[in-house]
Write an enzyme that holds these catalytic residues in place. Structure first.
Site, PDB file in Angstrom:
ATOM      1  N   ARG A 167     -13.782  14.716 -33.755  1.00  0.00           N
ATOM      2  CA  ARG A 167     -13.083  15.810 -33.072  1.00  0.00           C
ATOM      3  C   ARG A 167     -13.569  17.115 -33.690  1.00  0.00           C
ATOM      4  O   ARG A 167     -12.844  17.829 -34.371  1.00  0.00           O
ATOM      5  CB  ARG A 167     -11.553  15.692 -33.222  1.00  0.00           C
ATOM      6  N   PHE A 207      -8.016  21.180 -24.735  1.00  0.00           N
ATOM      7  CA  PHE A 207      -8.270  19.749 -24.808  1.00  0.00           C
ATOM      8  C   PHE A 207      -9.454  19.462 -23.889  1.00  0.00           C
ATOM      9  O   PHE A 207      -9.587  20.078 -22.832  1.00  0.00           O
ATOM     10  CB  PHE A 207      -7.058  18.883 -24.438  1.00  0.00           C
ATOM     11  N   THR A 208     -10.295  18.509 -24.295  1.00  0.00           N
ATOM     12  CA  THR A 208     -11.591  18.298 -23.629  1.00  0.00           C
ATOM     13  C   THR A 208     -11.473  18.157 -22.104  1.00  0.00           C
ATOM     14  O   THR A 208     -12.059  18.939 -21.360  1.00  0.00           O
ATOM     15  CB  THR A 208     -12.259  17.042 -24.217  1.00  0.00           C
ATOM     16  N   TYR A 243       0.841  -1.200   0.000  1.00  0.00           N
ATOM     17  CA  TYR A 243       0.000   0.000   0.000  1.00  0.00           C
ATOM     18  C   TYR A 243       0.877   1.251   0.000  1.00  0.00           C
ATOM     19  O   TYR A 243       0.595   2.233  -0.679  1.00  0.00           O
ATOM     20  CB  TYR A 243      -0.921   0.009   1.228  1.00  0.00           C
ATOM     21  N   PHE A 269     -19.344  14.029 -26.002  1.00  0.00           N
ATOM     22  CA  PHE A 269     -18.959  13.173 -27.131  1.00  0.00           C
ATOM     23  C   PHE A 269     -18.844  11.710 -26.738  1.00  0.00           C
ATOM     24  O   PHE A 269     -19.021  10.828 -27.564  1.00  0.00           O
ATOM     25  CB  PHE A 269     -17.620  13.657 -27.725  1.00  0.00           C
ATOM     26  N   LYS A 308      -0.284   7.273 -23.531  1.00  0.00           N
ATOM     27  CA  LYS A 308       0.134   7.584 -24.907  1.00  0.00           C
ATOM     28  C   LYS A 308       1.631   7.297 -25.055  1.00  0.00           C
ATOM     29  O   LYS A 308       2.033   6.138 -25.118  1.00  0.00           O
ATOM     30  CB  LYS A 308      -0.198   9.049 -25.232  1.00  0.00           C
ATOM     31  N   ASP A 361       1.465  19.972 -20.585  1.00  0.00           N
ATOM     32  CA  ASP A 361       0.815  18.678 -20.777  1.00  0.00           C
ATOM     33  C   ASP A 361       1.788  17.845 -21.615  1.00  0.00           C
ATOM     34  O   ASP A 361       1.910  18.033 -22.825  1.00  0.00           O
ATOM     35  CB  ASP A 361      -0.525  18.858 -21.487  1.00  0.00           C
TER      36      ASP A 361
HETATM   37  C1  P70 Z   1      -7.199  10.633 -26.703  1.00  0.00           C
HETATM   38  C2  P70 Z   1      -7.061  10.537 -25.208  1.00  0.00           C
HETATM   39  C3  P70 Z   1      -6.267  12.067 -23.528  1.00  0.00           C
HETATM   40  C4  P70 Z   1      -5.516  13.259 -23.138  1.00  0.00           C
HETATM   41  C5  P70 Z   1      -4.759  13.979 -24.089  1.00  0.00           C
HETATM   42  C6  P70 Z   1      -4.055  15.134 -23.685  1.00  0.00           C
HETATM   43  C7  P70 Z   1      -3.248  15.924 -24.648  1.00  0.00           C
HETATM   44  C8  P70 Z   1      -4.827  14.850 -21.487  1.00  0.00           C
HETATM   45  C9  P70 Z   1      -5.557  13.698 -21.828  1.00  0.00           C
HETATM   46  C10 P70 Z   1      -6.356  13.015 -20.765  1.00  0.00           C
HETATM   47  C11 P70 Z   1      -8.296  10.027 -24.513  1.00  0.00           C
HETATM   48  C12 P70 Z   1      -9.470  10.916 -24.711  1.00  0.00           C
HETATM   49  C13 P70 Z   1      -9.798  11.854 -23.745  1.00  0.00           C
HETATM   50  C14 P70 Z   1     -10.875  12.703 -23.948  1.00  0.00           C
HETATM   51  C15 P70 Z   1     -11.579  12.619 -25.131  1.00  0.00           C
HETATM   52  C16 P70 Z   1     -11.286  11.649 -26.065  1.00  0.00           C
HETATM   53  C17 P70 Z   1     -10.229  10.804 -25.850  1.00  0.00           C
HETATM   54  N1  P70 Z   1      -6.546  11.777 -24.717  1.00  0.00           N
HETATM   55  N2  P70 Z   1      -4.121  15.514 -22.404  1.00  0.00           N
HETATM   56  O1  P70 Z   1      -7.749   9.692 -27.279  1.00  0.00           O
HETATM   57  O2  P70 Z   1      -5.723  11.854 -20.389  1.00  0.00           O
HETATM   58  O3  P70 Z   1      -7.340  10.045 -21.048  1.00  0.00           O
HETATM   59  O4  P70 Z   1      -5.396   9.573 -19.529  1.00  0.00           O
HETATM   60  O5  P70 Z   1      -7.328  10.893 -18.712  1.00  0.00           O
HETATM   61  O6  P70 Z   1      -4.694  13.598 -25.373  1.00  0.00           O
HETATM   62  O7  P70 Z   1      -6.724  11.606 -27.317  1.00  0.00           O
HETATM   63  P1  P70 Z   1      -6.495  10.507 -19.903  1.00  0.00           P
END
Ligand code: P70
Length: 471
Positions: free
Chosen positions: A395, A137-138, A85, A462, A271, A228
Site C-alpha cells: 500500500r 482509495f484505489t 430473475y 498494483f 468486509k 463509503d
Molecule cells: C481491500 C479491498 C476494497 C474497497 C475498500 C473501500 C474502503 C471500496 C472498496 C472496493 C479490495 C481491494 C481493492 C483494491 C485494491 C486492493 C484491494 N478493498 N472501498 O483489500 O470494494 O473490492 O468490493 O470492489 O477497502 O482493501 P470491492
C-alpha cells in the site's frame, strides 16, 4: 437497537480475559511450504503477492475482503436462495437490513463495492467537477476519474504521519474543504466522498463530530455527502471507545446515527458484512435512486439482484446484522490489536494508532536505505512471503499509481505493507506465527535490496504489475 452494550464474561467479573464470541464448526486445512518452493513461487509471481497462487500461501493476510468465515446462520441462509430473475425475496431481506441498520430508504444491490462506485460516480459527477475525499482509495478514485471527476484529498494532515497518535485520523480537515469550495465554487464540487474507516490511512476512523460538521457545511452549500460504508461498523467501534458520550451506546446505534448525517452510501459488503461477495448503494433522494436503479440494469444486473445470486443477498442480510454486534466487533478488532501488541514489543515500525482491519507496517522504517522508486513496501511484502509464506499487500507507491496529468508516479507519504486480518478465520496462534515472521524480516532489514518494475498495466497497476529484485 436500544439494547445496552454487551459485556464479556471477563468484564462482568472485572477480569482482563476475553475470547471470541463463537466456536469453530468447520475447518479448512492450511498448506505449509518450504523456502525453496516459495523462492520459485515468488519469482513466478513477479514478486507481486497478488499474482501468487493461494495454494502457495500459508497464512493469507492479503485482504479482509471476501475472506470472512460465514456463520452457521449465514450458511443456512444460503440454502434459502430465491433465484428468481426478478423480485427475489432475498433482495427484500437485504433491503430491509440496510434500511434497519444503515437507515437509507432506497437500496440498489451490486456485485461488489466497485460496482457501486461505478454507478454513483456516473450518476453524480459531471466532467471536470472536483470530488473531495478523506484520502484516496484505489478503486474509488479510479471510478471518479473515469467519470471525469478530479479527486482532491482533504483528510487531516495527521493521517499522513504514521507516528501521529490522534484518535480520529480519518477526519476531513474542514478548513481544506472550505478552501476548495471557496476556490472552485460549490457548483463545481460533485459531492464529498467520505470513507469510514479510511483504508489507505491504516484503517483510521472518522469522528461523529466530524461527520456532523461536514453535513452542516455541505448542506449550507447544497453539496451532497456520500459515505463509503465498507468498514463503518469498525468505525463505530472506535467512536464508542474514543468519543465522548458514546461509551454506553451500542455500535448499531452509533453507525445508524453516523449514516443519518449523510445523503447516501455505498459498501463493499465483502468486509464488515461478513460475506464472500456482495455490495450495495443506498440513497435518500428518490430521483437519484431512480437514475441508479436504471444504471444498475446496464452494468450489473436487474435492480433486485445487481450481479448477485439470491443466496448471496440472503447471506449479506444476515451478515449485516451480525456485524453490528458489540461482542463480534470487540473480538474482531481485539485480534488485530493482539498482533499489534506483539509487534510493538519488538519496536517494529507501523502506523499508530492501529486501525480496525489491519496492521500497516511502515516500510520506510524497515528500509531507510531504499528510495521510494525502489518500492520498499513491495519489497517488504516479498520478504515476508519468502520468510514464512505469509501473504501481505503493498500500500505505497505501486498502489498510488500515476498522475493522470503528468504520467509520473504518485509518491504517497505513506509507504506501507498491510497485514490484513480476515474476520473469524485465524486464531491467536496464527497471529503468534505472523509476529515472529515479521520480527525475523525486521531483524534482517539491512540486507534488503529493493525491486524494479518490469511490467506495468494501465489500470490499478498494483494488481498485475511484475517486479525483479535489484542486485
Ligand atoms: C481491500 C479491498 C476494497 C474497497 C475498500 C473501500 C474502503 C471500496 C472498496 C472496493 C479490495 C481491494 C481493492 C483494491 C485494491 C486492493 C484491494 N478493498 N472501498 O483489500 O470494494 O473490492 O468490493 O470492489 O477497502 O482493501 P470491492
Amino acid at each position: 437497537m436500544s439494547e445496552i452494550v454487551h459485556r464479556t464474561m471477563g468484564q462482568q467479573s472485572g477480569r482482563r480475559s476475553w475470547a471470541e464470541p463463537w466456536k469453530i464448526k468447520m475447518v479448512e486445512p492450511l498448506r505449509m511450504t518450504r523456502r525453496e518452493d516459495r523462492v520459485k513461487a515468488l519469482a513466478d509471481a513477479g514478486c507481486n503477492t497478488f499474482l501468487l497462487r493461494s495454494d502457495d500461501v500459508y497464512i493469507d493476510l492479503l485482504t479482509d475482503s471476501g475472506t470472512n468465515a460465514m456463520s452457521d446462520r449465514q450458511w443456512a441462509g444460503m440454502m434459502l436462495g430465491d433465484e428468481a430473475y426478478a423480485g427475489s425475496r432475498n433482495f427484500y431481506h437485504l433491503e430491509e437490513a440496510i434500511q434497519t441498520w444503515y437507515g437509507y430508504p432506497y437500496v440498489v444491490p451490486t456485485h461488489q463495492g466497485r460496482g457501486a462506485e461505478h454507478l454513483i460516480s456516473r450518476a453524480a459527477i459531471r466532467k471536470g467537477q472536483y470530488v473531495p475525499g478523506n484520502m484516496y482509495f484505489t478503486t474509488t478514485r479510479l471510478h471518479q476519474e473515469l467519470a471525469g471527476g478530479i479527486f482532491v484529498d482533504v483528510i487531516v494532515d495527521a493521517a499522513h504521519d504514521p507516528t501521529d497518535l490522534s484518535p480520529f485520523k480519518g477526519d476531513v480537515d474542514v478548513g481544506k474543504l472550505e478552501r476548495l469550495i471557496a476556490e472552485r465554487g460549490a457548483d463545481n464540487i460533485a459531492y464529498v466522498s467520505l470513507a469510514a474507516t479510511v483504508n489507505m490511512a491504516g484503517g483510521q476512523p472518522v469522528s461523529m463530530a466530524n461527520v456532523k460538521t461536514l453535513h452542516a457545511l455541505c448542506q449550507r452549500h447544497g453539496i451532497r455527502l456520500f459515505l463509503d460504508a465498507t468498514r463503518l461498523m469498525e468505525n463505530a467501534f472506535f467512536i464508542q471507545e474514543r468519543e465522548g458520550g458514546y461509551a454506553d451506546q451500542p455500535i448499531a446505534a452509533i453507525a445508524h446515527e453516523f449514516c443519518s448525517h449523510t445523503d447516501g452510501a455505498w459498501m463493499s459488503a465483502k468486509k464488515d458484512a461478513l460475506v464472500n461477495i456482495g455490495g450495495w448503494l443506498a440513497v435518500r433522494d428518490q430521483s437519484l435512486f431512480e437514475e441508479l436503479r436504471n444504471l444498475v440494469v446496464v452494468y450489473e444486473g436487474l435492480h433486485t439482484y445487481g450481479g448477485l445470486a439470491g443466496r448471496d443477498m440472503e447471506a449479506m442480510a444476515i451478515g449485516i446484522a451480525e456485524s453490528t454486534q458489540d461482542d463480534h466487533m470487540r473480538a474482531r478488532i481485539g485480534q488485530v490489536r493482539y498482533l499489534a501488541e506483539l509487534l510493538q514489543d519488538w519496536a517494529v515500525p507501523m502506523v499508530q494508532p492501529v486501525g480496525g482491519h489491519a496492521i500497516f507496517l511502515d516500510a520506510r522504517g524497515f528500509y531507510p536505505q531504499l528510495a521510494q522508486s525502489e518500492f520498499p513496501a513491495q519489497t517488504l511484502a516479498a520478504e515476508l512471503y519468502l520468510d514464512s509464506g505469509i501473504r501481505s499487500m503493498e500500500r505505497g507507491v505501486v498502489s498510488a499509481g500515476r498522475d493522470v496529468e503528468t504520467g509520473d508516479h504518485h509518491y504517497p507519504k505513506l509507504e506501507l505493507t498491510r497485514l490484513t486480518i480476515p474476520r473469524r478465520v485465524y486464531t491467536q496462534a496464527h497471529m503468534d506465527v505472523v509476529a515472529e515472521s515479521v520480527k525475523a524480516v525486521y531483524d534482517a532489514r539491512a540486507e534488503a535490496r529493493g525491486l524494479r518494475m518490469v511490467y506495468e498495466p494501465k489500470y490499478l497497476r498494483f494488481f498485475q504489475a511484475r517486479f525483479e529484485p535489484l542486485s
